[in-house]
Enzyme design. Structure first.
Site, PDB file in Angstrom:
ATOM      1  N   GLY A  55       0.857  -1.128   0.108  1.00  0.00           N
ATOM      2  CA  GLY A  55      -0.079  -0.001   0.104  1.00  0.00           C
ATOM      3  C   GLY A  55       0.895   1.176  -0.007  1.00  0.00           C
ATOM      4  N   CYS A  82       5.457  -5.838   1.673  1.00  0.00           N
ATOM      5  CA  CYS A  82       5.829  -4.440   1.705  1.00  0.00           C
ATOM      6  C   CYS A  82       4.906  -4.003   2.936  1.00  0.00           C
ATOM      7  CB  CYS A  82       5.443  -4.075   0.091  1.00  0.00           C
ATOM      8  SG  CYS A  82       6.308  -2.340  -0.068  1.00  0.00           S
ATOM      9  N   TYR A  83       4.073  -2.899   2.467  1.00  0.00           N
ATOM     10  CA  TYR A  83       3.416  -2.288   3.638  1.00  0.00           C
ATOM     11  C   TYR A  83       2.647  -3.344   4.637  1.00  0.00           C
ATOM     12  CZ  TYR A  83      -0.337   0.451   5.917  1.00  0.00           C
ATOM     13  OH  TYR A  83      -0.953   1.370   6.961  1.00  0.00           O
ATOM     14  N   HIS A 172       8.169  -7.436  -3.434  1.00  0.00           N
ATOM     15  CA  HIS A 172       6.974  -7.965  -4.279  1.00  0.00           C
ATOM     16  C   HIS A 172       7.085  -9.192  -4.824  1.00  0.00           C
ATOM     17  CE1 HIS A 172       4.307  -4.416  -3.395  1.00  0.00           C
ATOM     18  NE2 HIS A 172       5.456  -3.767  -3.643  1.00  0.00           N
ATOM     19  N   GLU A 174       4.928 -11.245  -5.954  1.00  0.00           N
ATOM     20  CA  GLU A 174       3.654 -11.364  -6.984  1.00  0.00           C
ATOM     21  C   GLU A 174       4.241 -10.857  -8.439  1.00  0.00           C
ATOM     22  OE1 GLU A 174       3.891  -9.359  -4.578  1.00  0.00           O
ATOM     23  OE2 GLU A 174       2.767  -7.388  -4.744  1.00  0.00           O
ATOM     24  N   GLY A 228     -13.680 -11.169 -30.486  1.00  0.00           N
ATOM     25  CA  GLY A 228     -12.608 -11.137 -29.553  1.00  0.00           C
ATOM     26  C   GLY A 228     -12.662 -12.106 -28.250  1.00  0.00           C
ATOM     27  N   ASP A 230     -12.143 -11.787 -24.957  1.00  0.00           N
ATOM     28  CA  ASP A 230     -12.892 -11.216 -23.885  1.00  0.00           C
ATOM     29  C   ASP A 230     -14.318 -11.454 -24.249  1.00  0.00           C
ATOM     30  OD1 ASP A 230     -10.434 -10.814 -23.108  1.00  0.00           O
ATOM     31  OD2 ASP A 230     -10.534  -8.661 -23.220  1.00  0.00           O
ATOM     32  N   LYS A 369      -5.610 -11.893 -18.520  1.00  0.00           N
ATOM     33  CA  LYS A 369      -5.954 -12.333 -20.105  1.00  0.00           C
ATOM     34  C   LYS A 369      -5.911 -14.000 -20.290  1.00  0.00           C
ATOM     35  CE  LYS A 369      -7.029 -11.124 -24.358  1.00  0.00           C
ATOM     36  NZ  LYS A 369      -7.947 -10.128 -24.689  1.00  0.00           N
TER      37      LYS A 369
END
Ligand code: XMP
Length: 513
Positions: A55, A82-83, A172, A174, A228, A230, A369
């Site tokens: 954050g 992190c935070y 991080h 991730e 497409g 999505d 995606k």
């Protein structure tokens, strides 16, 4: 079926959905909850683990997001990122201060050294790159915690109290830049929280279907199907959920690639939905006749698209819900201020103003995606649709320089098909993110048989990119380019010269118009 649940407690970091996505990738169900969620609600979810996100704040600031310290007495493992790491330290008797010394602030890729006895790093290399982004510093580590990673600049990169299952990392894990970051998250889930890996995309599908059914009831649902990935996956999901209550409007503007319209129609045959294919080629080509200016082309197509969609929607009468295939990266992008408009993008995002409905449903809003593609496969959509490369809303119109005619469209369609076909045969699809042909407005002299020709130059374009904001041209092997070139000049009338576009973005854009 109930799953083990991990809570991602959101303190406002920019990568929070990415954390959730990593947890899902590890086969564990997870939900992102704001840090303001009442503790009772969190407890009722019976989490096997909690991840505190990063954050933008400083934990020692009295107005910063906090957490009720009771959470530390639940006996539930916690990973702070992190935070989140600083929050653990701050709450359990450590001390976090602003890094006054520049060397203790860390941003970007950082060489980091790990203690691989710690469960978080077990089985992973003892040294690697992590992605740091913090201006605060843990001056004092809380009682009972061990230091389990450091960098050259900072002794306190990771802390843990294995007896209580509390872990904190300043970097991080991730993001892709952190080497083995997902493995660290996996270790937290499996080694610390006792995850069984009982969650799959199939479960996601079932949960999403149940939610859509509950929300829609017996209402009418409308979706603009572009073909497409999505919008197709969103359509398949809603089709599976509410079948005949769904109407998909597919505006065929005649600017599609070869067979595209038929393929989309065929893919949705298996559902009992109302699929309206509005054949509007005449209309679009009429409006575009003689138009050469790229922005003008885009505006015309955007406006006509909405008009056709609106006309079809009116025939259905009052609809209750409009489905949109918004995916998570769209959500992030739309929140990023007012960057200069390089090209006015047209897609179906602008529709709600024109159609009367009660509410929008965005069933893919939290997915990335590749997760959307996976969901598409779960729903039984064909691979060619699920893996389809991005295709701009204005279609081939912005890949024909100058005015657009049916003949030029046919020429481009066939050339584009041959290019894609050869790339597929060479099994190179995975090495490029978008590849297509462009019909330049230039003609040049050639020789065919014994005769002189004066025909079009066709350009091939292929880019490798992660975000489509910047892109490199793809180094396609010469023999593949050669085969494409030979086939196109032999099989496509009115093309006698092929060039390959070797410009990156910037300074060029991906499309030519
Ligand atoms: P550019 O040419 O701006 O393209 O580098 C970046 C990406 O956006 C796609 N693109 C569009 N997509 N409507 C869309 O939905 C549009 O009007 C549009 N124009 C460009 C382009 O294909 C590339 O993937």
């Amino acid at each position: 079926m109930s799953h083990q649940t991990v809570i991602v407690l959101d303190f406002g970091g920019q990568y929070n959905q990415l954390i959730a996505r990593r947890v899902r990738e590890c086969g564990v169900y997870c939900e992102v909850k704001p840090y303001t969620t009442p503790l009772d609600t969190l407890k009722a979810m019976e989490p096997i683990g909690i991840i505190f996100t990063g954050g933008p704040n400083s934990v020692y600031d009295p107005n910063s997001p906090q957490v009720d310290p009771v959470i530390f007495s639940w006996g539930v493992p916690i990973l702070g990122i992190c935070y989140g790491c600083q929050l653990i330290a701050h709450n359990l008797g450590g001390k976090v201060v602003a890094a006054t010394d520049d060397s203790a602030r860390e941003y970007g890729k950082t060489e980091t050294y790990f203690n691989t006895d710690c469960k978080l790093f077990r089985g992973l290399p003892a040294q690697g790159i992590t992605w740091m982004s913090h201006g605060d510093y843990m001056e004092k580590v809380p009682e009972g915690f061990a230091l389990v990673a450091h960098s050259d600049a900072c002794p306190n990169v990771a802390i843990c109290d294995e007896s209580r299952g509390f872990y904190g990392v300043q970097y991080h894990p991730e993001v892709n830049h952190t080497e083995h970051g997902t493995d660290m998250i996996r270790n937290f889930l499996y080694e610390v929280c006792g995850a069984k890996g009982d969650w799959t995309m199939g479960d996601y599908k079932n949960t999403a279907i149940a939610q859509i059914r509950k929300k829609v009831g017996d209402g009418k649902v409308l979706l603009a199907l572009s073909g497409g990935v999505d919008s197709s996956v969103a359509a398949a999901l809603v089709a599976e959920a509410v079948g005949s209550q769904l109407t998909c409007v597919f505006v065929d503007h005649g600017l599609m690639r070869l067979n595209e319209g038929d393929e989309v129609e065929a893919a949705f045959k298996k559902w009992d939905i109302n699929l309206v294919r509005a054949n509007a080629e005449e209309l679009f080509l009429g409006k575009l006749a003689g138009v050469t200016e790229p922005e003008r082309k885009r505006k015309i197509i955007g406006e006509e698209f909405i008009r056709v969609f609106e006309a079809e929607a009116k025939k259905i009468g009052q609809v209750d819900y409009l489905v949109q295939g918004t995916i998570y990266p769209d959500v992030i992008e739309s929140g990023t201020g007012d960057a200069a408009v390089i090209k006015s993008h047209h897609n179906v995002g602008g529709l709600p103003d024109y159609v009367d409905f009660k509410e929008i449903i965005e069933p893919l809003r939290l997915l990335f995606k590749d997760e959307v593609r996976q969901l598409g496969r779960e729903l039984g959509l064909p691979e060619y649709l699920v893996m389809r490369q991005p295709f701009p809303g204005p279609g081939l119109a912005i890949r024909i320089i100058g005015d657009i005619t049916r003949e030029k469209l046919d020429t481009l369609r066939l050339a584009d098909f041959i290019f894609r076909d050869e790339i597929a045969k060479a099994q190179l699809e995975g090495t490029m993110n978008q590849y297509f042909a462009v019909l330049t407005n230039m003609r040049s002299v050639g020789v065919m048989g014994d005769g002189r020709t004066y025909d079009y130059t066709l350009a091939l374009r292929s880019v490798t990119t992660t975000d489509f904001m910047t892109a490199d041209w793809t180094h396609i092997p010469y023999d593949v380019l050669d085969r494409v070139s030979v086939r196109i000049v032999n099989e496509v009338p009115h093309v006698n010269r092929i060039v390959y576009d070797i410009t990156s973005k910037p300074p060029a854009t991906i499309e030519w118009e």
